[in-house]
Design a protein around this motif. Structure first.
Motif, PDB file in Angstrom:
ATOM      1  N   ASN A 349       0.826  -1.211   0.000  1.00  0.00           N
ATOM      2  CA  ASN A 349       0.000   0.000   0.000  1.00  0.00           C
ATOM      3  C   ASN A 349       0.858   1.258   0.000  1.00  0.00           C
ATOM      4  O   ASN A 349       1.917   1.315   0.628  1.00  0.00           O
ATOM      5  N   MET A 350       0.351   2.302  -0.657  1.00  0.00           N
ATOM      6  CA  MET A 350       0.917   3.648  -0.580  1.00  0.00           C
ATOM      7  C   MET A 350      -0.018   4.509   0.263  1.00  0.00           C
ATOM      8  O   MET A 350      -1.241   4.458   0.081  1.00  0.00           O
ATOM      9  N   GLU A 357      -6.939   7.226  -3.521  1.00  0.00           N
ATOM     10  CA  GLU A 357      -6.054   6.095  -3.280  1.00  0.00           C
ATOM     11  C   GLU A 357      -6.321   4.910  -4.212  1.00  0.00           C
ATOM     12  O   GLU A 357      -5.374   4.309  -4.741  1.00  0.00           O
ATOM     13  N   ASN A 358      -7.579   4.552  -4.417  1.00  0.00           N
ATOM     14  CA  ASN A 358      -7.868   3.418  -5.299  1.00  0.00           C
ATOM     15  C   ASN A 358      -7.465   3.723  -6.738  1.00  0.00           C
ATOM     16  O   ASN A 358      -6.834   2.910  -7.416  1.00  0.00           O
ATOM     17  N   GLY A 363      -3.748   3.054 -11.222  1.00  0.00           N
ATOM     18  CA  GLY A 363      -2.937   3.683 -12.256  1.00  0.00           C
ATOM     19  C   GLY A 363      -1.509   3.153 -12.290  1.00  0.00           C
ATOM     20  O   GLY A 363      -0.908   3.041 -13.364  1.00  0.00           O
ATOM     21  N   VAL A 364      -0.958   2.831 -11.120  1.00  0.00           N
ATOM     22  CA  VAL A 364       0.377   2.225 -11.084  1.00  0.00           C
ATOM     23  C   VAL A 364       0.349   0.882 -11.798  1.00  0.00           C
ATOM     24  O   VAL A 364       1.231   0.560 -12.606  1.00  0.00           O
ATOM     25  N   GLY A 365      -0.682   0.085 -11.510  1.00  0.00           N
ATOM     26  CA  GLY A 365      -0.809  -1.202 -12.180  1.00  0.00           C
ATOM     27  C   GLY A 365      -0.936  -1.078 -13.676  1.00  0.00           C
ATOM     28  O   GLY A 365      -0.340  -1.852 -14.445  1.00  0.00           O
ATOM     29  N   GLU A 366      -1.728  -0.110 -14.126  1.00  0.00           N
ATOM     30  CA  GLU A 366      -1.886   0.116 -15.572  1.00  0.00           C
ATOM     31  C   GLU A 366      -0.539   0.442 -16.211  1.00  0.00           C
ATOM     32  O   GLU A 366      -0.193  -0.079 -17.277  1.00  0.00           O
ATOM     33  N   ALA A 385      -3.016  -2.193  -2.408  1.00  0.00           N
ATOM     34  CA  ALA A 385      -2.104  -2.749  -3.407  1.00  0.00           C
ATOM     35  C   ALA A 385      -2.811  -3.743  -4.324  1.00  0.00           C
ATOM     36  O   ALA A 385      -2.368  -3.990  -5.447  1.00  0.00           O
ATOM     37  N   LYS A 386      -3.926  -4.302  -3.860  1.00  0.00           N
ATOM     38  CA  LYS A 386      -4.696  -5.199  -4.726  1.00  0.00           C
ATOM     39  C   LYS A 386      -5.170  -4.474  -5.976  1.00  0.00           C
ATOM     40  O   LYS A 386      -5.310  -5.075  -7.045  1.00  0.00           O
ATOM     41  N   GLN A 387      -5.403  -3.154  -5.851  1.00  0.00           N
ATOM     42  CA  GLN A 387      -5.797  -2.370  -7.027  1.00  0.00           C
ATOM     43  C   GLN A 387      -4.689  -2.360  -8.079  1.00  0.00           C
ATOM     44  O   GLN A 387      -4.971  -2.276  -9.276  1.00  0.00           O
TER      45      GLN A 387
END
Length: 445
Positions: A349-350, A357-358, A363-366, A385-387
């Protein structure tokens, strides 16, 4: 630094309540646990603590006296000074010391990279000047005071890291630091949950220049938001990774050309190359030679939990879990997956992203799903972080999400072969050092 009584009174405007100490000079202490015989206790206050509750403890531990804000004071205190606000008094003492010693003051802030840039600047300028810097990430008002008051009398360059959680905090630090040089590494989405927009973040970072000396220099990443909000009429220098030519990238090494000169870093990552440009520009403003600056950059080593490479039970682990925000996570992971074979990435998590936050985790994952080789394995820890994992799963990457550090450590030990390189990135609150301890076997799981 030691102060005589006249200097203390002049700096703080304190009211002298009692004086029978007979001492000529005083060292200021804010911690009864470490206070030494004859020191003067300055009790600080915060949301969850009140140093004035420990006045008697300080005197019993050897303090010759103390500051107070009310009427109560220990009977056996030899020196008692009254001020309206002890933190303000501390800041005024630090400013007095700053003006008395008069080193060149370098102030550094940014959404990410400020501690690394501080260390890079120190590595460079200490090749020529007697220098002093903020310890670790002690970058709030108290840390500022501790940094200034711990510099030696012959300090020539004082490097101050300035952190913030809200508007007005960097302006306060800048007011008391009175910098000769101000550096902004970037203005990204860190603290967006508190400040509400990227414009507000840039505006808050730009406060660092509000008390920059007129004949000083403002040095910054070439960022349009920063340019829009910085209020400084003097010399400005803007730098960008686009101004460089990267000659070589490999684990723990980068070689690049900037302004027709070649430099080396014993750390990888294009974002570290960009951070080093602030140190290069500052070095030249301080009159350093190319060889001095080049040598200083080559001598830089990351501090603990910042791209810290360690061997643990056959795994190579790169620990970059000192802190995290969307920009730093994208930059560091993209560097890692491009440089290392069979990469395993553990992301957590950040924090401090508020209502965004979600969206920002997703966006990091993308971003990572577009730049990562398909052999990267991603492990995420925590509900936010699951996002990150969702867009990676959509693109066919190996992804698993875990609720806590113990679960991911068990998975690594059972499923990841020794010889793989594992990268750790998360906010400090995730305590990713636990993963290292568990893989080492120091903590039973």
């Amino acid at each position: 630094m030691m102060f005589n009584l006249d200097e203390i009174l002049k700096a703080t405007g304190a009211e002298l309540i009692k004086n029978s100490s007979g001492k000529d000079n005083y060292i200021i202490s804010t911690d009864t646990r470490t206070i030494k015989q004859g020191e003067l206790y300055l009790p600080l206050k915060g949301a969850s603590f009140d140093g004035e509750k420990f006045l008697q403890n300080a005197v019993e531990a050897g303090a010759c006296g103390c500051f107070i804000t009310g009427d109560d004071c220990p009977e056996n205190a030899q020196l008692v000074l009254r001020v309206s606000d002890t933190l303000e008094a501390y800041l005024k003492l630090a400013n007095y010391a700053r003006r008395a010693h008069n080193p060149k003051v370098v102030a550094i802030t940014g959404s990410s990279g400020k501690t690394t840039t501080k260390e890079l600047v120190y590595s460079v300028v200490s090749k020529k000047f007697k220098s002093h810097k903020t310890f670790s990430n002690h970058n709030n008002e108290i840390g500022f005071c501790q940094t200034v008051l711990s510099m030696l009398d012959d300090c020539e360059v004082l490097i101050i890291e300035m952190g913030m959680r809200g508007a007005g905090e960097i302006e306060l630090l800048s007011r008391y630091a009175q910098p000769d040089y101000a550096i902004i590494t970037n203005a990204g989405s860190a603290h967006i949950g508190r400040l509400g927009s990227l414009d507000n973040i840039a505006k808050a970072k730009a406060e660092i220049a509000l008390h920059l000396k007129e004949d000083g220099t403002f040095i910054s990443q070439n960022n349009e938001r920063i340019k829009n909000f910085v209020k400084f009429g003097g010399e400005k220098i803007f730098y960008s990774l686009e101004d460089t030519k990267i000659l070589e990238r490999r684990p723990s090494y980068a070689k690049f050309i900037y302004q027709d000169r070649e430099y080396e870093l014993n750390v990888d990552g294009d974002y570290n190359v960009e951070n080093s440009l602030a140190a290069i520009n500052l070095g030249y403003k301080l009159g350093m030679t190319y060889e001095e600056i080049k040598c200083g950059l080559a001598a830089y080593r990351p501090i603990e939990k910042r791209w810290e490479v360690i061997d643990v039970n056959g795994y190579k682990i790169i620990n970059d879990s000192y802190n995290a925000n969307p920009e730093s996570m994208k930059a560091s992971v993209s560097t890692f997956v491009q440089l290392y074979e069979n990469p395993v990435v553990i992301l957590g998590n950040m924090g401090e992203l508020g209502d965004y936050e979600n969206e920002l985790h997703y966006g990091v994952g993308e971003y990572l799903s577009k730049i990562s080789p398909k052999n990267v394995r991603y492990l995420t820890v925590g509900h936010l972080a699951k996002q990150i994992s969702l867009p990676l799963e959509k693109e066919g990457f190996f992804v698993k999400n875990f609720e806590n550090n113990t679960e991911v450590s068990k998975f690594v030990l059972a499923n990841i072969n020794a010889g793989n390189t594992i990268f750790l990135k998360a906010s400090r609150s995730m305590k990713f050092e636990e993963i290292i301890e568990q893989i080492k076997g120091e903590v039973k799981i």
